[in-house]
Design an enzyme around this catalytic site. Structure first.
Site, PDB file in Angstrom:
ATOM      1  N   CYS A  58       0.852  -1.190   0.000  1.00 17.32           N
ATOM      2  CA  CYS A  58       0.000   0.000   0.000  1.00 17.32           C
ATOM      3  C   CYS A  58       0.889   1.241   0.000  1.00 17.32           C
ATOM      4  O   CYS A  58       1.683   1.454   0.921  1.00 17.32           O
ATOM      5  CB  CYS A  58      -0.919   0.007   1.227  1.00 17.32           C
ATOM      6  SG  CYS A  58      -1.996   1.461   1.328  1.00 17.32           S
ATOM      7  N   CYS A  66       3.132  -8.954   3.093  1.00 21.69           N
ATOM      8  CA  CYS A  66       4.009  -9.664   2.166  1.00 21.69           C
ATOM      9  C   CYS A  66       3.309  -9.848   0.819  1.00 21.69           C
ATOM     10  O   CYS A  66       2.095  -9.677   0.700  1.00 21.69           O
ATOM     11  CB  CYS A  66       4.437 -11.010   2.743  1.00 21.69           C
ATOM     12  SG  CYS A  66       3.071 -12.154   3.006  1.00 21.69           S
ATOM     13  N   CYS A  69       0.302 -12.448   0.686  1.00 19.64           N
ATOM     14  CA  CYS A  69      -0.928 -11.926   1.295  1.00 19.64           C
ATOM     15  C   CYS A  69      -1.540 -10.839   0.408  1.00 19.64           C
ATOM     16  O   CYS A  69      -2.772 -10.734   0.299  1.00 19.64           O
ATOM     17  CB  CYS A  69      -0.634 -11.380   2.688  1.00 19.64           C
ATOM     18  SG  CYS A  69      -0.162 -12.629   3.900  1.00 19.64           S
ATOM     19  N   CYS A  84      -5.778   1.127   6.033  1.00 20.40           N
ATOM     20  CA  CYS A  84      -6.374   2.391   5.576  1.00 20.40           C
ATOM     21  C   CYS A  84      -7.542   2.197   4.623  1.00 20.40           C
ATOM     22  O   CYS A  84      -8.172   3.163   4.210  1.00 20.40           O
ATOM     23  CB  CYS A  84      -5.311   3.264   4.919  1.00 20.40           C
ATOM     24  SG  CYS A  84      -4.653   2.582   3.373  1.00 20.40           S
ATOM     25  N   LYS A 375      43.456 -36.685  36.268  1.00 24.41           N
ATOM     26  CA  LYS A 375      42.729 -37.945  36.137  1.00 24.41           C
ATOM     27  C   LYS A 375      41.931 -38.006  34.840  1.00 24.41           C
ATOM     28  O   LYS A 375      41.666 -39.095  34.329  1.00 24.41           O
ATOM     29  CB  LYS A 375      41.780 -38.121  37.328  1.00 24.41           C
ATOM     30  CG  LYS A 375      42.498 -38.296  38.658  1.00 24.41           C
ATOM     31  CD  LYS A 375      41.493 -38.490  39.792  1.00 24.41           C
ATOM     32  CE  LYS A 375      42.209 -38.687  41.124  1.00 24.41           C
ATOM     33  NZ  LYS A 375      41.251 -38.853  42.250  1.00 24.41           N
ATOM     34  N   ASP A 405      35.374 -27.732  37.151  1.00 23.17           N
ATOM     35  CA  ASP A 405      35.013 -27.681  38.561  1.00 23.17           C
ATOM     36  C   ASP A 405      36.232 -27.786  39.470  1.00 23.17           C
ATOM     37  O   ASP A 405      36.088 -27.711  40.690  1.00 23.17           O
ATOM     38  CB  ASP A 405      34.025 -28.800  38.894  1.00 23.17           C
ATOM     39  CG  ASP A 405      32.940 -28.339  39.843  1.00 23.17           C
ATOM     40  OD1 ASP A 405      32.595 -27.147  39.823  1.00 23.17           O
ATOM     41  OD2 ASP A 405      32.442 -29.177  40.625  1.00 23.17           O
ATOM     42  N   ASP A 571      29.992 -36.149  28.974  1.00 23.59           N
ATOM     43  CA  ASP A 571      31.174 -36.217  29.813  1.00 23.59           C
ATOM     44  C   ASP A 571      32.389 -35.810  28.991  1.00 23.59           C
ATOM     45  O   ASP A 571      32.375 -35.846  27.754  1.00 23.59           O
ATOM     46  CB  ASP A 571      31.352 -37.628  30.366  1.00 23.59           C
ATOM     47  CG  ASP A 571      30.269 -37.985  31.380  1.00 23.59           C
ATOM     48  OD1 ASP A 571      29.663 -37.055  31.939  1.00 23.59           O
ATOM     49  OD2 ASP A 571      30.026 -39.188  31.591  1.00 23.59           O
ATOM     50  N   ASP A 791      21.620 -38.399  37.698  1.00 21.32           N
ATOM     51  CA  ASP A 791      20.957 -38.576  36.409  1.00 21.32           C
ATOM     52  C   ASP A 791      19.612 -39.272  36.567  1.00 21.32           C
ATOM     53  O   ASP A 791      18.607 -38.842  35.992  1.00 21.32           O
ATOM     54  CB  ASP A 791      21.871 -39.346  35.456  1.00 21.32           C
ATOM     55  CG  ASP A 791      22.559 -40.526  36.134  1.00 21.32           C
ATOM     56  OD1 ASP A 791      22.177 -40.858  37.274  1.00 21.32           O
ATOM     57  OD2 ASP A 791      23.471 -41.122  35.528  1.00 21.32           O
TER      58      ASP A 791
END
Length: 1090
Positions: A58, A66, A69, A84, A375, A405, A571, A791
């Site tokens: 418009c 879009c 439409c 409008c 480890k 950690d 892990d 878990d």
């Protein structure tokens, strides 16, 4: 989040916030957001025209619409702008409609009258157009980054009163009908597009489109008998085909209807269930029922025929057998309806990855947890991180968080080296699509890497990359060597700053963004996924809850930084073996029909480095390929701690979405007074139940709005905030407004308006050690505390909230890890699992009494009960394995003289047990070798690890005493599988070793007794020998583990054997069973004393 490559450290409680390695004060810059216009009718993005400008429908008010439409409104609607009311003019490139004005200028005959594009009227072209128009349907909406609101967020009050309002779903009584534009999305909250679709949704009734009362109905195509007949016939055919798709799947050869775009691959289900064939599962169920009948008859005989001369042995055996039967029932019936699943990755790409547009796949935050780099070798962690960074997924949708950690500088430096090597490794993996994408395992493959890859460039780059990786390994191993000796003053960073984590029990929280910030790209200039180092704050006097606490810290910090709607945790030794693993999980999580109720997708654990015979059943194939498939047919598999993709909202403790039930049909056949009574009682019950539900679910109900979060955070709707006051949010999630705002965003994303400085501050805040105090973290939110096996507890709580989980087994294993393959380490791993189950059994979260009246299904509860009570089986198992030796040594037996009926019962029981196992192996795809190893280690672990875990758990929960069983290395050999022959002494070896010795002695004594007493004693001996040999055969892997590679017993085992054998010999001499129990026989002495 841009940290300019600096390490961010701080403590919220101590009001500390520092940037380390900073040469200047950090300046927070705003992140440039993508912007675009959104269609206010369908919610799709407005396309760019040929001249590079957004499409404008418009020219009067520029109301965002879009092109589809616009064309639909001109062709089928009022031909006017919804805002409008100005009539739409024809735009070049669009077909002409009735009423268009004559145009000056260049001719556009091809588009005006659609002459050259008659092929578009072809049904195949129409179906393709419909597909492209509907690929966005049922897609999870992402938060808009532009300033344009979506239709659901459109503020009607801001529109002038003279402009007709757009209302979605219902009419406004205050607006006259001539000024009312009614627009209803066809799928309401699920979809956005309003164009007519070839296949209507029968569950939704679309309102009639607005029509001009001055026009005749025939102008709209309504009213004629022929039209009604055609429409009814068309609807009937579409519904029939749609039902076939829903219930039987889609066969492309059978349905070649171009008017049925729902059949297209882009809108097919992303996965499907594959039930076990009836030829396999029906005999299996029949045998289970037959086994129940045989068990009833067996116990009927055993209880009614006691052994009077060995009453204690008989009573103990019957009690043990009853417990074994109960354990079998708890384990067996959850496997009643096993299923398998199949995913369709191509459909996932068609639905969520449009060519030329950004990917609409959901973002995923990946968590890697590590504690001690000595480890858990940093090279293994680095390989896991590299496999994550090179995963086949959009790079802007992946963020990798590494939780350290232990606050080790070695891990930090190793990640820094890994981020540099990733700039070369990631483009190499994606360029040549290699598998696996962990370099250590890729380069160690004993395969012909030139097969199917004859490109000389690949050979050249592979050799160069292998050299780069070898240099990378040298640098990592150099860091490990340096870290062996800690300086007295502690570690120092390159700029001279002391490492904040020198005291691992007292250090601030630390965050470092290695990859993903501006300027860090791979060697080809492409963007890389985010790589973020996180070490939560540690202070003395706080309970940090080990791994569960570290995972919850990652949940919070990731919500602040990236806030992906899905999480994957692995892990540090579990690398991604299948680069499409995330896509496999998204086939379930992003499924528009069933995905919203799935809390997590669990993948099976597969392992590298295990010997061919799998002596200690490390692969655990029976559990992962039989038990988990059975659970998937009920409510889903249990969470096993790694290789699991979570829905973030499920971790927040919210209930699963409830599907609304259709209204019940009423019956007019009953008398009026009866209906009234029934209705009154039902209304009372419904009122009380509804009040209870409202009170119970008020806290757990998911709200997507909150008011007054914090300055700088926008985009939060304030209308619903009264449903859950802010104080309840803080009690549930903690006192971080930014984090609370992120929990309200179901589809993820960082709250609008949040600055990088505020995010950094909040990220340090949420990983502080006191953040979880007086909140629901670890109780109802995140990983649940109270057990070393967090878990099982976490998955159990999700299932209690009504969620379901999914078990995904791709053809190529998704993840692979390393397993402890020597006997002692394996027993300690099983000890830890069993101890966690004992802690859950003795807690309030025990599935025997917790979670009734919620969403947990009965058979799913059976499986959880079995997973927490199995350590209790250790006592009956220990007694039952001791009974054969006792019977052989005393000459008694637990069964009286066997009659023909009893023989038939025993034979039937053994046959049904064997047939059940064979049928399980058949539908589960498990080999007999794996099944037998599982049976052997069930006995070995049951009489050692499970027994110790039971007593340790009782001491810990009831008496508060912590007991640890240490493992010390004895020695090992070099070479492949050298760890298999490594002997480590541990007290867990004592019970199975004792059982083995006494049963061997019992067999020797029993045979000797039979030889001395003659032929008649051999018959009763066979029953005792059978049970003793059954125990010895099950303990055979344990014996091999003790002997090691040299086929000789270690000294400590010899000492224990001699000690126990001496004790048993003395007892044997004291009992002396060879002497007759009757009167003493006096014989004439052969000597002449005179």
């Amino acid at each position: 989040m841009d940290t300019k490559g600096r390490l961010v450290a701080g403590s919220h409680n101590r009001n500390e916030f520092v940037l380390i390695n900073a040469d200047e004060i950090a300046r927070v810059t705003s992140v440039k957001e993508l912007s675009g216009q959104i269609c206010q009718i369908c919610g799709d993005e407005i396309e760019i025209s040929l001249d590079g400008e957004p499409f404008v429908a418009c020219n009067e008010c520029a109301f965002p619409v879009c092109r589809p439409c616009y064309e639909y409104e001109r062709r089928e609607g009022n031909q006017a702008c919804p805002q409008c009311k100005t009539r739409y003019k024809r735009i070049k490139g669009c077909p002409r409609v009735e009423g268009d004005e004559e145009e000056d200028g260049a001719d556009d005959l091809e588009n005006e009258f659609d002459i050259a594009s008659q092929d578009r009227r072809d049904p195949h072209h129409i179906a393709a157009a419909m597909l492209s128009a509907r690929l966005n349907i049922n897609r999870g909406s992402q938060p808009h980054v532009s300033g344009i609101s979506t239709p659901a967020e459109f503020d009607a009050a801001s529109v002038a009163t003279e402009i007709p309002l757009l209302t979605y779903g219902e009419e406004d009584a205050g607006i006259s009908s001539d000024k009312h534009a009614l627009i209803v999305p066809p799928f309401m909250s699920c979809g956005k597009r309003v164009h007519p679709m070839p296949v209507p949704d029968p569950s939704l009734t679309l309102p009639p489109r607005p029509m001009d009362p001055k026009k005749d109905l025939a102008d709209y195509g309504y009213g004629t008998v022929a039209w009604k007949e055609r429409m009814e016939d068309w609807k009937r055919k579409q519904n029939e085909k749609l039902q076939v798709v829903k219930h039987e799947g889609y066969n492309r050869d059978e349905f070649e209807d171009p008017d049925l775009p729902v059949m297209d691959e882009g809108r097919q289900p992303l996965s499907r269930k594959l039930p076990i064939p009836s030829s396999k599962i029906n005999p299996y169920r029949l045998i289970i029922l037959l086994r129940l009948v045989v068990l009833v008859l067996f116990f009927h005989y055993r209880i009614l025929h006691p052994v009077n001369d060995a009453y204690v042995l008989w009573l103990l055996s019957v009690i043990c057998e009853i417990w074994f039967a109960v354990s079998w029932i708890l384990d067996q019936f959850p496997k009643w309806c096993p299923i398998e699943r199949e995913t369709y990755l191509d459909r996932l790409s068609l639905r969520y990855e449009k060519e030329g547009k950004p990917s609409d796949l959901a973002s995923v935050d990946i968590f890697v947890s590590t504690v001690d780099p000595l480890k858990e070798p940093p090279l293994i962690t680095a390989n896991t991180v590299l496999s994550i960074l090179s995963v086949d997924y959009p790079v802007d949708k992946v963020a990798c968080y590494v939780s350290d950690d232990g606050a080790a500088m070695l891990t930090f430096e190793a990640l820094s080296e890994t981020s540099e090597f990733a700039r070369k490794w990631v483009p190499f993996c994606k360029k040549f699509s290699i598998e696996p994408r962990a370099p250590e395992w890729y380069f160690s493959q004993k395969v012909d890497y030139l097969r199917d890859k004859v490109d000389p460039a690949f050979v050249r780059e592979r050799r160069a990359m292998k050299r780069e990786y070898e240099e990378f390994k040298v640098r990592i191993n150099g860091l490990v060597s340096t870290a062996q000796k800690v300086p007295e003053e502690g570690w120092t960073m390159q700029d001279g700053t002391p490492w904040p984590g020198n005291n691992i029990r007292d250090h601030p929280g630390m965050i470092q963004v290695f990859l993903g910030h501006d300027g860090v790209r791979d060697i080809e200039g492409n963007e890389l996924p985010r790589l973020i180092y996180v070490s939560r704050e540690k202070r003395p006097g706080f309970d940090h809850h080990k791994k569960a606490g570290a995972m919850n810290a990652l949940v919070r910090v990731s919500a602040i930084i990236s806030n992906a709607p899905f999480l994957l945790n692995v892990d540090c030794d579990h690398y991604i073996n299948n680069s499409k693993a995330l896509r496999e999980a998204m086939c379930f999580m992003m499924d528009p029909i069933s995905g919203k109720k799935i809390c997590y997708v669990q993948f099976p654990q597969r392992f590298d480095g295990i010997d061919r015979h799998d002596r200690y059943s490390n692969r655990n194939v029976v559990f992962f390929d039989i038990n988990m498939k059975g659970l998937d047919g009920i409510q889903g598999p249990i969470y096993v701690g790694t290789g699991c993709v979570f829905r973030r909202q499920a971790l927040y403790g919210y209930d699963a979405p409830v599907k609304k039930k259709p209204p019940r049909r009423t019956c007019n056949c009953l008398p009026k007074w009866c209906c009234c009574c029934c209705c009154r009682s039902k209304k009372k019950n419904k009122k009380s139940k509804s009040n209870d539900k409202k009170n119970n679910k008020e806290v757990t109900k998911q709200i997507y709005a909150l008011e007054n979060i914090e300055e700088g955070i926008e985009g939060i709707d304030n209308e619903k905030s009264s449903l859950m006051p802010q104080i309840k949010f803080e009690k549930k999630f903690g006192q971080s407004p930014v984090f609370i705002a992120s929990t309200l965003m179901e589809d993820g994303g960082v709250p609008k308006g949040a600055t990088t400085a505020s995010l950094l501050k909040e990220a340090i805040h949420v990983i502080s050690c006191g953040y979880e105090d007086k909140t629901d973290w670890g109780k109802e939110v995140g990983w649940i505390y109270g057990s070393v096996t967090e878990d099982i507890l976490t998955g159990f709580k999700m299932h209690c909230h009504g969620w379901r989980s999914v078990y995904c087994i791709p053809k190529r294993p998704a993840f692979k890890g390393s397993a402890p393959i020597n006997l002692s380490d394996r027993l300690h791993q099983v000890l830890r699992w069993a101890l966690g189950s004992v802690e859950i059994f003795l807690s309030r979260h025990c599935p025997i009494w917790y979670g009734y009246g919620c969403g947990l299904k009965p058979l799913e509860r059976f499986s959880y009960i079995a997973s927490v009570v199995y350590p209790l089986t250790s006592i009956p198992l220990l007694i039952y394995c001791t009974l054969p030796a006792v019977c052989l040594l005393t000459g008694k037996f637990i069964v009286p003289e066997i009659s023909n009926y009893a023989s038939l019962l025993f034979m039937s029981l053994f046959v049904v047990i064997a047939v059940t196992s064979i049928l399980e192996m058949q539908w589960g795809g498990v080999g007999i070798h794996d099944w037998w190893r599982n049976e052997q280690f069930w006995v070995i672990g049951g009489v050692s690890s499970h027994l110790f875990a039971l007593f340790q758990g009782l001491l810990k929960v009831l008496a508060g005493v912590n007991t640890n069983f240490t493992v010390t290395s004895k020695g090992g050999d070099d070479g492949e599988f050298s760890e298999l022959y490594l002997f480590k002494w541990t007290s867990l070896l004592i019970p199975p070793m004792t059982l083995l010795i006494i049963n061997v002695i019992g067999v020797i004594v029993g045979v000797s007794d039979a030889i001395s007493n003659g032929y008649d004693s051999w018959g009763p001996l066979f029953g005792r020998l059978f049970f003793a040999i059954w125990v010895i055969v099950h303990l055979y892997p344990f014996l091999k583990g003790l002997m090691g590679k040299q086929d000789r017993l270690p000294t400590i085992i010899v000492v224990w054997s001699i000690l126990l054998a001496s004790i048993l010999s003395l007892l044997w001499a004291r009992v002396n069973p060879f002497v007759s129990k009757g009167d003493i026989v006096l014989e004439v002495c052969g000597l002449d004393c005179d």
